[in-house]
Write a protein that holds these residues in place. Sequence first.
Motif, PDB file in Angstrom:
ATOM      1  N   ASN A   1       0.875  -1.174   0.000  1.00  0.00           N
ATOM      2  CA  ASN A   1       0.000   0.000   0.000  1.00  0.00           C
ATOM      3  C   ASN A   1       0.911   1.222   0.000  1.00  0.00           C
ATOM      4  O   ASN A   1       1.780   1.357   0.864  1.00  0.00           O
ATOM      5  CB  ASN A   1      -0.883  -0.036   1.247  1.00  0.00           C
ATOM      6  N   ASP A   2       0.759   2.112  -0.974  1.00  0.00           N
ATOM      7  CA  ASP A   2       1.753   3.181  -1.111  1.00  0.00           C
ATOM      8  C   ASP A   2       1.777   4.139   0.071  1.00  0.00           C
ATOM      9  O   ASP A   2       2.811   4.746   0.368  1.00  0.00           O
ATOM     10  CB  ASP A   2       1.613   3.932  -2.435  1.00  0.00           C
ATOM     11  N   TYR A   3       0.665   4.260   0.803  1.00  0.00           N
ATOM     12  CA  TYR A   3       0.694   5.060   2.037  1.00  0.00           C
ATOM     13  C   TYR A   3       1.583   4.388   3.070  1.00  0.00           C
ATOM     14  O   TYR A   3       2.427   5.043   3.703  1.00  0.00           O
ATOM     15  CB  TYR A   3      -0.719   5.233   2.596  1.00  0.00           C
ATOM     16  N   VAL A   4       1.407   3.089   3.264  1.00  0.00           N
ATOM     17  CA  VAL A   4       2.219   2.348   4.235  1.00  0.00           C
ATOM     18  C   VAL A   4       3.681   2.394   3.819  1.00  0.00           C
ATOM     19  O   VAL A   4       4.573   2.623   4.657  1.00  0.00           O
ATOM     20  CB  VAL A   4       1.725   0.888   4.347  1.00  0.00           C
ATOM     21  N   PHE A   5       3.940   2.196   2.534  1.00  0.00           N
ATOM     22  CA  PHE A   5       5.306   2.257   2.011  1.00  0.00           C
ATOM     23  C   PHE A   5       5.940   3.612   2.297  1.00  0.00           C
ATOM     24  O   PHE A   5       7.076   3.701   2.776  1.00  0.00           O
ATOM     25  CB  PHE A   5       5.260   1.985   0.504  1.00  0.00           C
ATOM     26  N   PHE A   6       5.185   4.680   2.022  1.00  0.00           N
ATOM     27  CA  PHE A   6       5.693   6.031   2.233  1.00  0.00           C
ATOM     28  C   PHE A   6       6.002   6.271   3.704  1.00  0.00           C
ATOM     29  O   PHE A   6       7.073   6.788   4.057  1.00  0.00           O
ATOM     30  CB  PHE A   6       4.664   7.044   1.735  1.00  0.00           C
ATOM     31  N   ARG A   7       5.077   5.909   4.566  1.00  0.00           N
ATOM     32  CA  ARG A   7       5.273   6.119   6.002  1.00  0.00           C
ATOM     33  C   ARG A   7       6.458   5.320   6.522  1.00  0.00           C
ATOM     34  O   ARG A   7       7.279   5.825   7.299  1.00  0.00           O
ATOM     35  CB  ARG A   7       4.007   5.724   6.755  1.00  0.00           C
TER      36      ARG A   7
ATOM     37  N   ALA B   1       3.559  -2.019  14.346  1.00  0.00           N
ATOM     38  CA  ALA B   1       3.147  -0.826  15.081  1.00  0.00           C
ATOM     39  C   ALA B   1       2.131  -0.018  14.288  1.00  0.00           C
ATOM     40  O   ALA B   1       1.133   0.463  14.840  1.00  0.00           O
ATOM     41  CB  ALA B   1       4.376   0.025  15.419  1.00  0.00           C
ATOM     42  N   MET B   2       2.351   0.144  12.997  1.00  0.00           N
ATOM     43  CA  MET B   2       1.408   0.874  12.162  1.00  0.00           C
ATOM     44  C   MET B   2       0.060   0.158  12.102  1.00  0.00           C
ATOM     45  O   MET B   2      -0.993   0.792  12.152  1.00  0.00           O
ATOM     46  CB  MET B   2       1.958   1.031  10.739  1.00  0.00           C
ATOM     47  N   SER B   3       0.111  -1.162  12.013  1.00  0.00           N
ATOM     48  CA  SER B   3      -1.121  -1.940  11.895  1.00  0.00           C
ATOM     49  C   SER B   3      -1.962  -1.873  13.160  1.00  0.00           C
ATOM     50  O   SER B   3      -3.182  -2.047  13.114  1.00  0.00           O
ATOM     51  CB  SER B   3      -0.782  -3.401  11.578  1.00  0.00           C
ATOM     52  N   ALA B   4      -1.311  -1.623  14.301  1.00  0.00           N
ATOM     53  CA  ALA B   4      -2.037  -1.537  15.572  1.00  0.00           C
ATOM     54  C   ALA B   4      -2.565  -0.138  15.855  1.00  0.00           C
ATOM     55  O   ALA B   4      -3.294   0.062  16.829  1.00  0.00           O
ATOM     56  CB  ALA B   4      -1.124  -1.982  16.716  1.00  0.00           C
TER      57      ALA B   4
END
Length: 288
Positions: free
Chosen positions: A12-18, A208-211
């Motif tokens: 997911n490009d948002y997750v990748f970017f973050r 951590a992001m997923s939580a």
Amino acid sequence: MAKTNDLLDPKNDYVFFRLFSEEPELLIDLINAVRADQPPITEITLLDARLTPERIQGKRLVLDLRGIDEQGRRYNIEIQVRRFPFWASRAMMYLARLYSEQLDAGNDYQEAQPVIGIHLLDFDLFKEEPGDQDNALWRFDTYDHQHSRSLGHIMELNIVELRKADRLGQLPERLSAWIAYFEHWNEDDVMNNLAHPPIQKARAKLRAMSADEQERYWAESRARALSDEVTMLNAARREGRDEGDKQARHQTALAMLQGGQLDVATIARYAGISESEVEELTDGRAKH
């Protein structure tokens, strides 16, 4: 195969970017893994790493990472999960823009530094020519291979076809680890066997992001925005095909009308249109 289904997808490009904007040392490791035959970079400064709601939800905007290494070379790094027409043209346009921005900033040509694109694709870009299925790593630059002459590697585009690379295997260990991360992020038995420390750090960051509820909201919003774009493009294509079919049916009806021997109902049945459409075509012919 044990899977962790509640993790966000790192593609997911948002997750990748973050992930890579907040952990630049991971981005350095990824760049060096893709360009393992080149001198490694040790530092990268990101450009325009801000995220706004408009940027996340914009269907036409790309969440790419742009940075400068310690030698002044500029990078464009992004991930793409779907193939679309003219992808290569867009990729080269982004590199050209990254190069021209240096001149817009007041530098002369002599001071302009090389630009390097690293694009991770979750689809097979090259598959038509013999040998395409045997290669997943590509590098294009300003080099004349026939005469072994270079224009100075001013622009370079590195492409990694993730799915193909995962199928082929037999890649350098560090790059293989990153490919496994993107393709098998939710498979515990695969991830637990990856000893490369940056991968484990990226895995912890992903957990951590997923939580985090807000992170999940923005990741899902981004996925919806891109899904909506695909839906609208497909609808436009279908509408275009339907319009083309409609015109073809009308042309058939007009040809039958010119014969002057068939009634409205027969023409409608054979042309695949309504009787009212045949009558409108008849009226149109009478007016002309």
